[in-house]
Design an enzyme around this catalytic site. Sequence first.
Site, PDB file in Angstrom:
ATOM      1  N   ASP A  83     -10.753   3.126  -3.032  1.00 56.49           N
ATOM      2  CA  ASP A  83     -10.933   1.538  -2.424  1.00 56.49           C
ATOM      3  C   ASP A  83     -12.799   1.122  -2.617  1.00 56.49           C
ATOM      4  O   ASP A  83     -13.239   2.022  -2.951  1.00 56.49           O
ATOM      5  CB  ASP A  83     -11.144   1.216  -1.389  1.00 56.49           C
ATOM      6  CG  ASP A  83      -9.677   1.944   0.083  1.00 56.49           C
ATOM      7  OD1 ASP A  83      -9.212   1.653  -1.226  1.00 56.49           O
ATOM      8  OD2 ASP A  83      -9.636   1.612   0.438  1.00 56.49           O
ATOM      9  N   ASP A 134       0.615  -1.410  -0.243  1.00 54.92           N
ATOM     10  CA  ASP A 134      -0.334  -0.155  -0.217  1.00 54.92           C
ATOM     11  C   ASP A 134       0.567   1.286  -0.026  1.00 54.92           C
ATOM     12  O   ASP A 134       1.952   0.773   0.374  1.00 54.92           O
ATOM     13  CB  ASP A 134      -0.997  -0.296   1.196  1.00 54.92           C
ATOM     14  CG  ASP A 134      -2.682   0.002   0.829  1.00 54.92           C
ATOM     15  OD1 ASP A 134      -2.282   1.328  -0.269  1.00 54.92           O
ATOM     16  OD2 ASP A 134      -3.042  -0.389   0.967  1.00 54.92           O
TER      17      ASP A 134
HETATM   18  C1  GLA Z   1      -6.141   1.104   1.869  1.00 54.02           C
HETATM   19  C2  GLA Z   1      -6.376   0.009   0.552  1.00 54.02           C
HETATM   20  C3  GLA Z   1      -7.378  -0.712   1.362  1.00 54.02           C
HETATM   21  C4  GLA Z   1      -6.404  -1.714   2.373  1.00 54.02           C
HETATM   22  C5  GLA Z   1      -6.743  -0.575   3.206  1.00 54.02           C
HETATM   23  C6  GLA Z   1      -6.151  -1.514   4.970  1.00 54.02           C
HETATM   24  O1  GLA Z   1      -6.882   1.978   1.707  1.00 54.02           O
HETATM   25  O2  GLA Z   1      -6.407   0.754  -0.234  1.00 54.02           O
HETATM   26  O3  GLA Z   1      -7.910  -2.348   0.410  1.00 54.02           O
HETATM   27  O4  GLA Z   1      -5.755  -2.552   2.386  1.00 54.02           O
HETATM   28  O5  GLA Z   1      -5.781   0.554   2.712  1.00 54.02           O
HETATM   29  O6  GLA Z   1      -5.901  -0.298   5.969  1.00 54.02           O
END
Ligand code: GLA
Length: 549
Positions: free
Chosen positions: A219, A162
Amino acid sequence: MNNQNLVKRVALFCAIGTIPLAVSSRLCNFDPPVMGWSSWNTYRVNISESLIKKQADAMVSLGLKDAGYLYINIDDGFFGYRDDEGMLHTHPERFPNGMKVVADYIHSLGLKAGIYSEAGSNTCGSIWDDDKNGIGVGLYGFERQDADLFFNKWGFDFIKIDYCGAGQQLELEEEERYTYIVDAIREVSRHNISLNICRWAYPGTWVRNLARSWRISGDISPRWESIKHIISKNMYLSAFAGEGHYNDMDMLEVGRGLKPEEDVTHFGMWCMMSSPLLIGCDLTSISEPAMKLLTNPELIAINQDPLGLQAYIVQHEGGGYVFVKDVEHKRGTVRAVALYNPTDTVCPFNVPLSAIELEGKCRLRDIVNRKDVAPVDKSICFDVPAHGVRIFRVEGKKRVEPCIYEAEHAFLNDFDDLAKRKRSVAFMPFESASGGMTVTNLGGHKDNYALWDEVYSENGGIYKMTLYYVPSEKGRGGIREPSVNDRRIEVSVNGNMFVIKQLESDRSTGVNKVEIPVELHKGYNVVKIGSRLTFTPDIDCFTLIPDEK
Ligand code: GLA
């Protein structure tokens, strides 16, 4: 010129051209997109050893493993702290026995194990989910040590990396940062790791050298708007995927509250677009319709197809989109076709077979409902309900040459969805352009070009290339244009360059065209459009019609 006209005109040209029967079919065999389950969508950081083990058990007992779902991916939330020696520890309550026992358990079921980390110091969970344990546990400064821990000591097979701490806090540069991390992982780990880069936009063409898949959007959530948004973000990115590398549309929200037809569209389009398929619901309480959809072998087959291709758009009319891709054999007579309706009302589709490069009587198999429908010999006509999709395996008698190549489906060498550069090449909607889309800001540098490396000719020979363009807006993005129109288009066909200087400069004239005679080899040809010294106008598409003489 609207898209419908263009499609009709092209169909006519195709019909009068001489198109031989034989098609070359190249067999390829690439690693398919990853299939599995991931903890984030349902549990966020609230995960534990027993929870992960239960999900792994369910994956096997429900038959999901047999359907192809192999990975159990532990997302954010397992972190404990980093000690004075820099050693990473797991969360004392959630994973009291560490991660090796979890990975071993997953492996003992014949599954693969995935882990998660952060390119900077602080995790996304520490920023967005108030997970204090996520502070200082990212890879920054500990790349080799953590790679040794994750892959050699714990034995994980997959990692998602990430970019919250790295981007929002440390403001690191993505290409440099991810290259450094991946080099470290490759150097240290004793086995091959499937790597996912999570930077919430298409990161740049460098990403394919580093990762098996990369996120192209923010997300996902279990709402129709989110599904529609992610599909639209991925619509023109097919040229950036391929050969075992995939655009990741995020973890699945199937079974988490979308309407049944929206679940089908969500899963169906993830399959068409060859996204990784990571189930995001609680497997221990999964509904029957969700199970049925997620284990549909015919949909899974088009996601896991060995050609590894992402579908692209061949028709866009009245809000609906027709997506197509080769399956089974490259340039063969079998294609997967999706009629996708993102609108809020019914959308009628009428797709001439020429638009999907097939001819003769075509057999149609509805692969969502798993039944054959009546064969067609002219066009595929269906009404698709709001937010719906129909997906078919279409088998024709004969594959015909493509006649049209859209700019928005080219490989754009400098494509920069992260908007790092001031005036970067981008997709620019234009209503009367073919497909309603053009590519703007091409050129200005030798590397800022559009590339089509599979321009196909059955026999080779002389073709009339017609290039469609839209004069660009003057002064867009605050950049002052010289009053003289200095735009150019440089077209290279298999390395032979044509420079087009006399171009219309008034945008109100809409779509304009220029014609060039070009020579194509038999088989695949490479067409490149750009302009090394000046920008090009907005490029719509080009057509190729065999010269009859
Ligand atoms: C980001 C990613 C998600 C998830 C979260 C975890 O938002 O895009 O898919 O992995 O972090 O905190």
